[in-house]
Every structure is written in C-alpha cells, then in structure tokens.
Design a protein around this motif. Structure first.
Motif, short mmCIF file in Angstrom:
data_model
loop_
_atom_site.label_atom_id
_atom_site.label_comp_id
_atom_site.label_asym_id
_atom_site.label_seq_id
_atom_site.Cartn_x
_atom_site.Cartn_y
_atom_site.Cartn_z
N ASP A 117 1.37 3.96 1.93
CA ASP A 117 1.71 4.12 3.09
C ASP A 117 2.23 3.71 3.90
O ASP A 117 2.88 3.38 4.52
CB ASP A 117 0.77 4.68 3.97
N ASP A 118 2.68 1.88 2.51
CA ASP A 118 4.02 1.15 3.55
C ASP A 118 5.14 1.78 3.97
O ASP A 118 5.86 2.03 2.89
CB ASP A 118 3.57 0.04 2.90
N THR A 119 5.68 1.26 5.10
CA THR A 119 6.87 1.45 5.56
C THR A 119 7.89 -0.23 5.68
O THR A 119 7.28 -1.22 5.47
CB THR A 119 7.04 2.07 6.68
N GLU A 174 8.80 -2.02 7.78
CA GLU A 174 8.68 -1.64 8.92
C GLU A 174 6.86 -2.68 8.63
O GLU A 174 6.51 -3.66 8.78
CB GLU A 174 7.93 -1.15 10.21
N THR A 175 6.09 -1.69 8.63
CA THR A 175 4.42 -2.23 7.95
C THR A 175 5.23 -3.52 7.13
O THR A 175 3.91 -4.27 6.93
CB THR A 175 3.71 -1.45 7.74
N LEU A 176 5.46 -3.49 5.44
CA LEU A 176 5.37 -4.61 5.02
C LEU A 176 6.19 -5.35 5.35
O LEU A 176 5.94 -6.68 5.16
CB LEU A 176 6.27 -3.93 3.79
N THR A 177 7.23 -5.19 6.50
CA THR A 177 7.74 -6.56 6.96
C THR A 177 7.03 -7.65 7.61
O THR A 177 6.62 -8.63 7.95
CB THR A 177 8.90 -6.41 8.19
N LYS A 178 5.94 -6.80 8.48
CA LYS A 178 4.56 -7.18 9.42
C LYS A 178 4.19 -8.51 8.58
O LYS A 178 3.77 -9.38 9.01
CB LYS A 178 4.33 -6.91 9.77
N LYS A 179 3.77 -7.67 7.43
CA LYS A 179 2.70 -8.71 6.21
C LYS A 179 3.26 -9.87 5.83
O LYS A 179 2.52 -10.62 5.81
CB LYS A 179 1.95 -7.27 5.10
N GLU A 216 0.66 -1.33 0.52
CA GLU A 216 -0.38 -0.57 0.01
C GLU A 216 0.73 1.59 -0.11
O GLU A 216 1.99 1.19 0.52
CB GLU A 216 -0.68 -0.08 1.28
#
Ligand code: GAR
Length: 199
Positions: free
Chosen positions: A158-160, A162-167, A156
C-alpha cells in the motif's frame, strides 16, 4: 579546512549533516552552495547560521565557468570535502579534478538500480519489493561512482510516493551522516586512490 554541502531542494539531508557535523565529526559543515534561489535549504542554513552562496548556472557562459565560480568560493572557504544532498546537477571536470574522490552523494535507491531523477517513483512503478539508499563517490557519470554504503527499505503493497519517500528519507538521514562520520574518522576505508597517494 572543512566541508561544503551542495543542495537544490528542501534540505532535510543538509540539516542532519550540518547538525551531526557539529556534534560528532572532526570537520564541520561550514558552507552551503545552492543553485536555486528560494530553495527551502537556504532557510535551514540561515537558521543554523551556516553561510550560503547561491550560484545560478544560467548566469554563466557555460558549465566550466559556472564551476570555476563555485571553485573559487570553495577555495575562499578552505573547503576540503563536498557532500551533495539533493543537488540536481551533474558535477563536471572542473570540480572533479579539483576534488578527486572528495565528493560524496546520497541517492534514494539501491544503485545501480534507478539512477537519475525520480528514483523513488521509478522503484514504485517497477514494483520492486525492496528499494533503499546509497552513499557513493562522485565520478563523471550519473549515479555511477563507487558505492560506499547502502541500506535497504521495504516497499509495502500500500505504499504511495508519499509514504515511500518518508521511509527512504528516514533512512537517508541516518545513513548519510553516519557514513561520512566513519569515512572522516577512518572507520571505513577511504577511496583506494586516496589511500595509495597518502600512504
Ligand atoms: C533526497 O532524497 C536525495 O536522496 C535526492 O534528493 C532528495 C533531497 O531531499 N537526491 C537525488 O535524487 C539525487 N539523484 P532533501 O532536499 O530534503 O535533502
């Protein structure tokens, strides 16, 4: 006969694989091979009561000697399958010959895109709309072996990192144990050269 996991890092994949092997698989994860003293995965293995052997490459003359030491440990534990889970090293001829099409890896991209290290960062920098996760057989290349299964992950705007690694890791924790389970139980076909030699 059983399964060994090779890992270098925090071990979140190690933990779900070990856990699922106890619940569901016909073979259990019974050994962790680690190449980094102090890696988080060692604590997880201790908590789960899984034996660990830490072998540090720089203590060996060369890669072949390092892998011979791994191999004799694997033989001691009666290991049949190897699952790489964040093991940040190339597998050499010694282990490839001893375990033909019995070594699997999880990679945090839709291969063949973004091979090698930092695949999630590379996907973000490239600006892809979809990345994902791949389970593949290990061959002599870097993330080049035949693909067993894949799952996409939406990137997405606004992914960073950190957020993309989580997903990505959320998807890994589902795809990797399920794919191994399906392979071990014949729900997805084995590598063709193994099927031919056993059939
Ligand atoms: C995982 O995301 C795995 O896909 C990646 O390392 C991470 C390990 O996390 N592997 C690679 O990049 C291999 N090229 P974990 O230690 O929490 O399982």
């Amino acid at each position: 006969m059983s399964i060994a996991i090779f890992a270098s890092g925090s071990g979140s994949n190690f933990e779900v694989l070990a856990d699922q092997s106890r619940r569901q698989w016909p073979k259990e994860v019974s050994l962790l091979i680690c190449d980094r003293p102090g890696a988080g995965v060692l604590e997880r293995a201790e908590r789960l009561g899984i034996p660990t052997v830490t072998l540090v490459p720089k203590n060996y003359e060369n890669k072949a000697k390092y892998e011979e030491a791994i191999l004799s440990t694997l033989q001691e534990y009666g290991i049949e399958w190897i699952l790489l889970a964040g093991y940040m090293r190339l597998i050499g001829p010694t282990l490839l010959q001893a375990y033909p099409w019995r070594i699997l890896n999880i990679h945090p991209s839709l291969l063949p895109a973004f091979q090698g290290k930092d695949a999630i960062q590379k996907a973000l920098e490239y600006g892809v709309r979809w990345t994902g996760v791949t389970v593949h057989w290990i061959d002599e290349g870097v993330d080049t072996g035949p693909i067993v299964d894949q799952k996409p992950v939406l990137v997405e705007p606004d992914d960073t990192l950190e957020t993309l690694t989580k997903k990505v890791q959320f998807v890994e924790h589902n795809l990797y144990p399920n794919t191994v389970y399906k392979l071990l139980t014949g729900r997805i076909p084995d590598h063709p050269s193994v099927s031919r030699s056993s059939g």
